[in-house]
Motif scaffolding. Structure first.
Motif, PDB file in Angstrom:
ATOM      1  N   ARG A  29       0.826  -1.214   0.000  1.00  0.00           N
ATOM      2  CA  ARG A  29       0.000   0.000   0.000  1.00  0.00           C
ATOM      3  C   ARG A  29       0.859   1.262   0.000  1.00  0.00           C
ATOM      4  NH1 ARG A  29      -4.109  -2.520   4.292  1.00  0.00           N
ATOM      5  NH2 ARG A  29      -5.443  -3.632   2.811  1.00  0.00           N
ATOM      6  N   ARG A  32       2.356   1.711  -3.498  1.00  0.00           N
ATOM      7  CA  ARG A  32       1.363   2.194  -4.461  1.00  0.00           C
ATOM      8  C   ARG A  32       1.047   3.663  -4.235  1.00  0.00           C
ATOM      9  NH1 ARG A  32      -3.072  -2.646  -4.862  1.00  0.00           N
ATOM     10  NH2 ARG A  32      -1.762  -4.065  -6.076  1.00  0.00           N
ATOM     11  N   ARG A  35       3.675   5.733  -5.708  1.00  0.00           N
ATOM     12  CA  ARG A  35       3.870   5.455  -7.143  1.00  0.00           C
ATOM     13  C   ARG A  35       5.232   4.822  -7.425  1.00  0.00           C
ATOM     14  NH1 ARG A  35      -1.049   6.302  -9.348  1.00  0.00           N
ATOM     15  NH2 ARG A  35      -1.901   8.350  -8.956  1.00  0.00           N
ATOM     16  N   TRP A  38       6.366  -1.832  -9.247  1.00  0.00           N
ATOM     17  CA  TRP A  38       5.618  -2.963  -8.686  1.00  0.00           C
ATOM     18  C   TRP A  38       6.478  -3.879  -7.826  1.00  0.00           C
ATOM     19  CZ3 TRP A  38       7.312  -7.816  -9.745  1.00  0.00           C
ATOM     20  CH2 TRP A  38       8.179  -7.962 -10.817  1.00  0.00           C
TER      21      TRP A  38
END
Length: 65
Positions: A29, A32, A35, A38
């Motif tokens: 979290r 994400r 930004r 991944w």
């Protein structure tokens, strides 16, 4: 008595997995929200612990074979 010890060991492993899983999810979290790429959560402490937990049985199997 041996059954009780087995149950306690099982509960300890499940609690540890739950804590590491929640810690990893928090890292996902955060990554994400910032930004980040991944793969960033996998480079954190809980990510490395999860990867090691997955790879360790395979490494032991290869060594013993």
């Amino acid at each position: 008595m041996p059954t009780l010890l087995s149950i306690l060991k099982l509960v300890a492993v499940l609690v540890a997995a739950l804590l590491i899983g929640n810690w990893f999810l928090a890292e996902v979290r955060k990554a994400r929200a910032k930004r980040k790429p991944w793969y960033q959560p996998y480079l954190s402490i809980p990510g490395v612990l999860i990867i090691l937990a997955l790879l360790l049985p395979i490494i032991v199997w290869i060594i013993n074979k």
